[in-house]
Write an enzyme that holds these catalytic residues in place. Sequence first.
Site, PDB file in Angstrom:
ATOM      1  CG  HIS A  90      19.394  -3.707  -3.118  1.00 17.17           C
ATOM      2  ND1 HIS A  90      20.189  -3.916  -4.526  1.00 17.17           N
ATOM      3  CD2 HIS A  90      19.208  -4.376  -2.384  1.00 17.17           C
ATOM      4  CE1 HIS A  90      20.870  -5.417  -4.508  1.00 17.17           C
ATOM      5  NE2 HIS A  90      19.951  -6.150  -2.821  1.00 17.17           N
ATOM      6  CE  LYS A 136      15.379  -9.488  -4.764  1.00 16.81           C
ATOM      7  NZ  LYS A 136      17.189  -9.953  -3.509  1.00 16.81           N
ATOM      8  CD  GLN A 153      13.378  -7.157  -0.667  1.00 16.21           C
ATOM      9  OE1 GLN A 153      12.425  -8.773  -0.171  1.00 16.21           O
ATOM     10  NE2 GLN A 153      14.557  -8.006  -1.294  1.00 16.21           N
ATOM     11  CG  ASP A 157      14.808  -1.566  -6.142  1.00 21.62           C
ATOM     12  OD1 ASP A 157      13.607  -2.384  -6.141  1.00 21.62           O
ATOM     13  OD2 ASP A 157      15.396  -1.449  -5.519  1.00 21.62           O
ATOM     14  CB  CYS A 188      22.830  -5.051  -1.617  1.00 21.72           C
ATOM     15  SG  CYS A 188      23.277  -6.487  -2.114  1.00 21.72           S
TER      16      CYS A 188
HETATM   17  N1  PMP Z   1      16.546  -4.173  -5.177  1.00 24.02           N
HETATM   18  C1  PMP Z   1      15.882  -4.997  -3.947  1.00 24.02           C
HETATM   19  C2  PMP Z   1      15.165  -3.760  -2.828  1.00 24.02           C
HETATM   20  C3  PMP Z   1      16.953  -5.822  -4.011  1.00 24.02           C
HETATM   21  O1  PMP Z   1      16.249  -6.451  -2.649  1.00 24.02           O
HETATM   22  C4  PMP Z   1      17.214  -6.340  -4.692  1.00 24.02           C
HETATM   23  C5  PMP Z   1      17.362  -8.191  -4.354  1.00 24.02           C
HETATM   24  N2  PMP Z   1      18.332  -8.157  -2.921  1.00 24.02           N
HETATM   25  C6  PMP Z   1      17.230  -5.661  -5.751  1.00 24.02           C
HETATM   26  C7  PMP Z   1      16.372  -4.545  -6.047  1.00 24.02           C
HETATM   27  C8  PMP Z   1      18.190  -7.045  -6.863  1.00 24.02           C
HETATM   28  O2  PMP Z   1      17.074  -7.530  -7.307  1.00 24.02           O
HETATM   29  P1  PMP Z   1      17.935  -8.657  -8.853  1.00 24.02           P
HETATM   30  O3  PMP Z   1      19.396  -8.910  -7.545  1.00 24.02           O
HETATM   31  O4  PMP Z   1      17.113  -9.788  -8.397  1.00 24.02           O
HETATM   32  O5  PMP Z   1      18.353  -7.561  -9.384  1.00 24.02           O
END
Ligand code: PMP
Length: 415
Positions: A120, A223, A200, A197, A363
């Site tokens: 991401h 999440k 998910q 990270d 993203c």
């Molecule tokens: N990493 C992953 C795999 C995600 O899915 C997301 C959120 N879409 C993020 C990072 C970023 O998380 P946040 O916007 O809550 O900081």
Amino acid sequence: AGGALPASVRDDFPIFATRPGAYLDNAATTHKPRQVLDAIVGYYSSANSNVGRGYHTLGRLSTDLYEEARACVAQALHVAKPEEVVFTAGTTDSVNLVVDGLGRRLVGPGDAVLVTGMEHNSNLLPWRRLAEETGARLLVAPTDGRGRVDREAFAALLGPRVKLVAISHVSNVLGTVNPVRELIADAHGNGVPALVDGAQAIPHHPVDVQALDADFYCFSAHKIYGPMGTGVLYGRSDLLADLRPTRVGGGTVKGVSATEPVRYVPVPHRLEAGTPNVAGAIGLAAALRYVDGLGRAAVRAHDEDLVRFAVRRLSGLPRVRVVGAPEENPSGIVSFVVDGIHPYDVGGHLDQHDVAVRAGVHCASTFLDTLDLVGTVRLSFGVYNTRDDVDAVARALRTVRPGFWTTEHPATRFL
Ligand code: PMP
């Protein structure tokens, strides 16, 4: 019908009283149960005070609640010491803290950082910028045709110049579960720390940072049915102690005089300058307790049921193609494309049928490029979803037609 959780779970979520449609965008953010909302309102109505500073009853109460929330997160992640849990604003904030606080110390010209091809932007851009600004290289471990990290290729990229490794636990695009324990072991074999990270992973899988041997583990409260603007950075205590605070300010010092060097308090508080998001931390703890109350095994069985059901239903539809292998280790995510129709048009059509999904590159455009897709349509499940929600998707897909995006942007890569 369907799923291993009772349909009454849905009654815990007030939003469905006025927004009854099929909400299948849980990988973007989840709805909040009454238990979490009550915890947040309860905090502001009965304790609200600044933490770690007030020499009065409410101040002590708020501090206790805040530290209890930290202990709750520590327990959820199987962290040995609660001091290894830092509250942040979310996954993005956690990654940036490690990149700027430690990455800038460990990485220099000619060095490298190794990430995977499915990251991401939040676990890619901070590293990319670090590489650009330090004269280091960003190495990207390739994924295979099904969107899985190629472990051999990953290990082959490790070498003396690689100073840090950053990998996602679960892909937000395809729901693929990476073999993080093995990848971390490879990083350690190379003598370098690994950041995971877990944005998910946390809502769908039990996480044990000690079993994974992760050096850093990041996730976001929103999440996993908690509030937005709150997140976690777990860090091994010796590494956290080396992390230079990227922000300094109130709550981080033992004492400041005009002439003496500043003496900072130990971690985690040294890394939490300013008034923290106490209600956020308390809301997160309530969310973790809520999921525990449902039972992790039941959540997992629910995910498996919905993912398998969705793959079956989608595979039976003309021109619909599921991307990757979401049923291999279900993480509540199923991505698909409709041949000849742009994902945005599919997403817009589903919205008109009261089905909320995410469509596009999620993203992670560099990952989509390697999959040779302009985007996907992503179904992502939460504890309140049912097979009926999947049926609503399937029904709507029977009438989907090319639209604005398909005709205005006749890219053929998604065909
Ligand atoms: N990493 C992953 C795999 C995600 O899915 C997301 C959120 N879409 C993020 C990072 C970023 O998380 P946040 O916007 O809550 O900081």
